[in-house]
Write an enzyme that holds these catalytic residues in place. Structure first.
Site, short mmCIF file in Angstrom:
data_model
loop_
_atom_site.label_atom_id
_atom_site.label_comp_id
_atom_site.label_asym_id
_atom_site.label_seq_id
_atom_site.Cartn_x
_atom_site.Cartn_y
_atom_site.Cartn_z
N ARG A 140 -42.02 65.57 -80.24
CA ARG A 140 -42.16 64.52 -81.26
C ARG A 140 -40.93 64.42 -82.14
NH1 ARG A 140 -48.16 64.46 -81.35
NH2 ARG A 140 -48.88 62.86 -82.77
N LYS A 180 -52.18 58.04 -74.74
CA LYS A 180 -51.60 59.22 -74.06
C LYS A 180 -52.69 60.14 -73.51
CE LYS A 180 -49.19 60.68 -77.70
NZ LYS A 180 -49.41 59.64 -78.74
N ARG A 191 -62.69 61.85 -85.96
CA ARG A 191 -61.42 62.57 -86.18
C ARG A 191 -60.91 62.23 -87.57
NH1 ARG A 191 -56.36 62.57 -81.99
NH2 ARG A 191 -55.02 62.63 -83.81
N ARG A 245 -61.46 54.62 -82.89
CA ARG A 245 -61.59 56.00 -82.45
C ARG A 245 -62.13 56.87 -83.58
NH1 ARG A 245 -56.37 59.12 -80.16
NH2 ARG A 245 -55.94 59.50 -82.37
N ARG A 257 -49.00 58.21 -90.25
CA ARG A 257 -48.64 58.70 -88.91
C ARG A 257 -47.72 57.71 -88.20
NH1 ARG A 257 -54.36 59.36 -86.83
NH2 ARG A 257 -53.49 59.98 -84.83
P1 AMP Z 1 -52.08 64.00 -81.93
O1 AMP Z 1 -53.44 64.45 -81.52
O2 AMP Z 1 -51.06 64.19 -80.86
O3 AMP Z 1 -52.08 62.61 -82.50
O4 AMP Z 1 -51.63 64.98 -83.13
C1 AMP Z 1 -52.37 65.06 -84.33
C2 AMP Z 1 -51.51 65.72 -85.40
O5 AMP Z 1 -51.15 67.05 -84.98
C3 AMP Z 1 -50.19 65.04 -85.71
O6 AMP Z 1 -50.35 63.97 -86.64
C4 AMP Z 1 -49.38 66.20 -86.29
O7 AMP Z 1 -49.79 66.50 -87.62
C5 AMP Z 1 -49.82 67.37 -85.41
N1 AMP Z 1 -48.97 67.49 -84.20
C6 AMP Z 1 -49.35 67.29 -82.91
N2 AMP Z 1 -48.33 67.47 -82.06
C7 AMP Z 1 -47.26 67.78 -82.83
C8 AMP Z 1 -45.89 68.04 -82.53
N3 AMP Z 1 -45.42 68.02 -81.29
N4 AMP Z 1 -45.07 68.33 -83.59
C9 AMP Z 1 -45.52 68.37 -84.85
N5 AMP Z 1 -46.80 68.10 -85.20
C10 AMP Z 1 -47.67 67.80 -84.20
#
Ligand code: AMP
Length: 190
Positions: free
Chosen positions: A89, A14, A134, A128, A145
């Site tokens: 999400r 993404k 990260r 990654r 996740r």
């Molecule tokens: P990402 O970088 O999009 O993979 O997000 C990393 C983490 O941030 C996720 O595993 C969640 O803990 C939190 N997070 C990101 N976006 C959301 C969302 N839209 N709703 C809830 N938690 C989020």
């Protein structure tokens, strides 16, 4: 206004594809994960709350994310549109996005579902984690996740299908080929 939801499991590409879309269409980009990581880095109250959820591979409560998103959206001036990356999400977040855009006389133009097989996601995320450091890209948290993705996020596929906004994208293969498929889906709704 072009409002694009880029959707897919963790590791589906993404972020990478969003950068390319931003460059091509000149729209704004909101990655809720990036915003949260910024808050964590700056040690804000939201960042401290976020850390607890992110380290466990769990989603933050919808209201926190929706408020954060509304503030970011209001910060954009003379925008040609937005690509929403990592949001929505949950179905509650998708409903909140729909309402938030409707208040501004707008709507989601298309939802792009980057479809990547599970084994490939695991390989990409572990790589990654090694490259970027990260903290949530470790095998144990990645597994959590992916469970969260299947139980709370994947139901959005049917939700967006019912809205008539769903576009399937094959997320496996050359970056350029994937970008081309994405651009075709965007151009079809422009
Ligand atoms: P990402 O970088 O999009 O993979 O997000 C990393 C983490 O941030 C996720 O595993 C969640 O803990 C939190 N997070 C990101 N976006 C959301 C969302 N839209 N709703 C809830 N938690 C989020």
């Amino acid at each position: 206004m072009l409002n694009i939801v880029i959707f897919g499991a963790p590791g589906s590409g993404k972020g990478t594809q969003s950068e390319r879309i931003v460059e091509k269409y000149g729209i704004n980009h909101i990655s809720t994960g990036d915003v949260l990581r910024g808050e964590m880095k700056n040690g804000t109250e939201l960042g401290q709350i976020a850390k607890g959820y992110i380290d466990q591979g769990q989603l933050l409560p919808d209201n926190l994310i929706v408020d954060m998103l509304a503030k970011t959206l209001d910060g954009f001036q003379d925008s040609k549109g937005v690509i929403f990356d990592g949001f929505p999400r949950t179905i509650a977040q998708a409903e909140a996005l729909k309402a938030m855009l409707a208040e501004r006389g707008q709507s989601v133009s298309v939802m792009l579902d980057l479809d990547v097989p599970e084994e490939e996601l695991m390989t990409r995320l572990i790589k990654r984690g090694q490259e970027s450091g990260r903290a949530d890209d470790n095998e144990e948290t990645i597994k959590k996740r992916l469970v969260v993705y299947h139980s709370q996020t994947a139901p959005l596929i049917d939700w967006y299908r019912q809205e008539g906004l769903y576009a399937h994208i094959n997320g496996l293969g050359q970056l350029e080929t994937i970008t081309n498929e994405i651009c075709q889906a965007i151009d079809a709704v422009k």
